[in-house]
Each structure stands twice: as structure tokens, then as C-alpha cells.
Design a protein around this motif. Structure first.
Motif: not given
Lengths: 236, 164
Positions: A56-79
């Protein structure tokens, strides 16, 4: 080869995801869904947040509108090396293997969902519905992976069926498993080559070197679960 | 009320039906003699069970496999006559599987026979000495047998080795 030598030669499989290279295309998610017979989300499952996504791509939103930065972190099982999920399973349906892969035995799972609650990464999914595919896809399932019934928990397996296939091939050709011969579907599919996979205990392997890099971090490291999926933060 | 209902249901299921269901017998279309084929004629298992060395499932012979030797009668047995008739009519012989594996177990003959070098007898018993097709497996395999053999040979007993 005796038992001690065998134990020494055992790899400890791990993954490194370079977030600098990842452009959040979700190729890994699609490859995983196809490889592991994961039924596609339906409007109903999406509305109830019950869709299954091993990667899954975990969303991580930084900042507030209109200066928003969205980071997406791929997350498999961490084993994880110290997995909280296997400690809570009342029936032994999940266990850590000798090579560090967390297994899920669907036939043993009673669907109590303790493990889905225990996993701090929310990497485990309960099958709320019987698996269904669009008609065109239902005849092209991967025969190497079982189709999970309703009522059991499932999660990323690091595509361990691929490890077995690679081992079988190496044994038939009377040689050792080569580095890079066993790759999970997500790593193989990544178009930006942001994912690396291999033996974390082999100091010469690329993953072991990247995991020791100063850019490396793990998710929720302070919990002490010791995940075997490492991330590389943005470089200079 | 519930008690009466249960008694009624039980009376509908005779005991013989339950017993027959537990030890259901496998009937083959021809009384195939493994002893003659394997011990006397020295035909290897993989001649008829094509996948028994390198495949996932061992497989059962098709009528064209039988036709290699039985296009005409070689002997006088009644069972052979059935085979010759089927070959001439190109009618398939519907062999029944003796062993079945649950769907959550991944087993390949290739891994065990070719890579592991395990003899067929280990799991199938002395099939080669059978003069009639056995109605049930000669060795009743359970997961304990698999685990014991894996331990003896120092092979992985991780869940993922067999369950996916």
C-alpha cells in the motif's frame, strides 16, 4: 552440510525502498495484486475501508493549502525480526521462518483478527468477502499462490513462492542460489528501480550496504519490532 | 423438540453409509497389475506417470500410452482385453486418483523426486508389487509424516515451505 553450517548459510531476506527514486506510480501495488491473487477493490470494500492491499502507498501530507506536499510511502509487510503479530495468534497460523519471512497459514487461521490489531503497520488484512475477480481476470490467477477464502487474514509474503521456484531451479542446475535470482514481484516491477531486495546478512549485498547508509530509516523504529524493510530518505 | 429432531435426522443416515463414506474405495477401470509391468518387464514409474520425476503431479496414463504396447493383445488375460478394446476404439480409460493433496498444500514431485532423490516407495509404499489396483493408498500420509521426513533430511520445516 550439517545443521550448523546450514544455519550460517541461511540468508535473512530484507528490502530497501529509496524514497528519493520512488515516484509513487503504484506499479508495485499492481504487480503485487496480480502476482498474489489479490481481488481488486470494489466500491463496497473501498467505502468500508476493507480493500486488501499487501503493498500500500501510505499518504503523508505536509503543509497547508496551497502549499501542500504529499509524500507516498510504499508499505509492504515489514517482516519484523520481533513481530508483534505472531505473539498474539492463538492458533499458530502465523510464524517467523528461519530466513526471517513471516508466514501466514490460511488453513489454520480462524479469523480472530488479533494480528491485524497487533500489527503497528496495518499490513494485515482480513477477508471480509469471498474473493471475486472480473470475469476476464478470473481465469488468469497465479497457480503458485492459493486463493484465500472469506474469514482469514492475509498479508505480504515477500513472494516466498518465488524463492521456492528459484531454489528449485538452482537445485535442478546443481548450483547455489544467485543474488538477485529471487525478487518479489513489486521489486521486479518497480520502473524507477527504487526497490532493492536481498540478504541483509551478506555484507557484500546491495541491500545490506544500503540498509547501513546514513539515509536509512525504518518505520516506527522505536517500537522495537525490528522491521526488515528499510527506507532511504531524501538525499543531498 | 431439538432432541427429537436430531434423532429423526440420525435415523435417516444409516451406519453403513457413514462407514462407506469414511473409507471410500477407489475402483479402477482395469485391474492393472503393477507387479508384471514394474518387476517383470522392468518398466519405470515415469513411463506411465509422466510427471512423477519432473512435474508437479505424477499424472495417470492416457490410452495412447497403453497403445504403445497393447495395440494387439500380448497375453490372454481378461483385463488386457479391456485395454486392447479401449485402444482399438480410442476410448479413454478413466483412471481414478488414489492420492489427493489439500488445496492449501503445495507439493511438487519434481522437488521431492528429482531434487530430493526420494524413492517413490517412501510415500507410495510397495506399489510395484501390487497385482491388483489397491482400493486405498498403501501409505496413509499425514502432515506428521511430511514433517518427520523433512526433519530427518534437514530440510526446512517453515510453514511457507509447503503452505502459501
Amino acid at each position: 552440510m550439517n545443521e550448523t553450517e546450514h544455519a550460517k548459510a541461511r540468508p535473512r531476506w530484507g528490502m530497501v525502498i529509496d524514497l528519493d527514486r520512488c515516484d509513487a506510480c503504484q506499479g508495485c501495488t499492481t504487480a503485487c495484486q496480480t502476482e498474489n491473487n489479490i481481488p481488486p477493490p470494489t466500491p463496497q470494500s473501498a467505502a468500508q475501508d476493507r480493500s486488501i492491499r499487501w503493498m500500500e502507498l501510505l499518504p503523508n501530507v505536509e503543509g497547508e493549502y496551497p502549499r501542500v506536499k504529499l509524500r507516498l510511502i510504499p508499505r509492504p509487510c515489514m517482516h519484523c525480526d520481533k513481530p508483534p503479530c505472531i505473539k498474539v495468534c492463538p492458533v499458530g497460523a502465523t510464524a517467523i521462518g528461519a530466513e526471517g519471512i513471516i508466514a501466514q497459514v490460511y488453513a489454520r487461521c480462524i479469523g480472530c483478527r488479533y494480528c491485524t490489531t497487533a500489527c503497528p503497520y496495518t499490513a494485515r488484512y482480513f477477508n471480509w468477502y469471498p474473493p471475486r475477480w472480473p470475469e476476464q481476470l478470473s481465469q488468469s490467477l497465479n497457480p503458485d499462490v492459493s486463493v484465500r477464502p472469506r474469514g482469514v487474514v492475509e498479508k505480504c509474503s515477500f513472494c516466498h513462492h518465488r524463492l521456492q521456484k528459484a531454489r528449485d531451479k538452482a537445485a535442478a542446475e546443481k548450483r547455489e542460489l544467485r543474488p538477485g535470482e529471487y525478487l518479489p514481484a513489486c521489486v521486479e516491477a518497480c520502473p524507477t528501480k527504487a526497490m532493492f531486495f536481498g540478504d541483509l546478512d551478506d555484507p557484500r549485498s546491495e541491500v545490506a550496504q544500503l540498509a547501513r547508509s546514513p539515509r536509512s530509516f525504518r518505520l516506527l523504529e522505536d517500537l522495537g519490532t525490528e522491521p526488515k524493510v528499510f527506507y532511504l530518505r531524501e538525499g543531498e | 423438540m431439538a432432541f427429537d429432531y436430531l434423532r429423526g435426522v440420525r435415523s435417516l443416515i444409516p451406519l453403513w453409509a457413514i462407514l462407506a463414506g469414511c473409507g471410500s474405495e477407489v475402483h479402477q477401470p482395469v485391474g492393472y497389475n503393477h507387479d508384471v509391468h514394474v518387476n517383470k518387464l522392468q518398466i519405470g514409474c515415469d513411463n506411465c506417470h509422466a510427471g512423477s520425476m519432473t512435474g508437479q503431479v505424477a499424472g495417470l496414463p492416457t490410452v495412447s500410452d497403453c497403445a504403445d504396447c497393447h495395440a494387439e493383445a500380448n497375453g490372454t488375460s481378461d483385463e488386457e482385453k479391456k485395454v486392447v478394446e479401449a485402444v482399438k476404439a480410442n476410448r479413454p480409460l478413466v483412471w481414478q486418483r488414489l492420492y489427493s493433496i489439500p488445496s492449501h498444500v503445495f507439493f511438487t514431485h519434481r522437488r521431492h523426486v528429482q531434487s530430493g532423490g526420494i524413492a517413490c516407495e517412501r510415500c507410495h509404499g510397495l506399489m510395484k508389487n501390487q497385482k491388483r489396483p489397491p482400493p486405498a493408498p498403501l501409505v496413509a500420509l499425514t502432515m506428521t509424516d511430511c514433517i518427520n521426513c523433512h526433519r530427518e533430511r534437514g530440510v526446512s520445516t517453515d510453514c511457507t515451505t509447503c503452505h502459501r
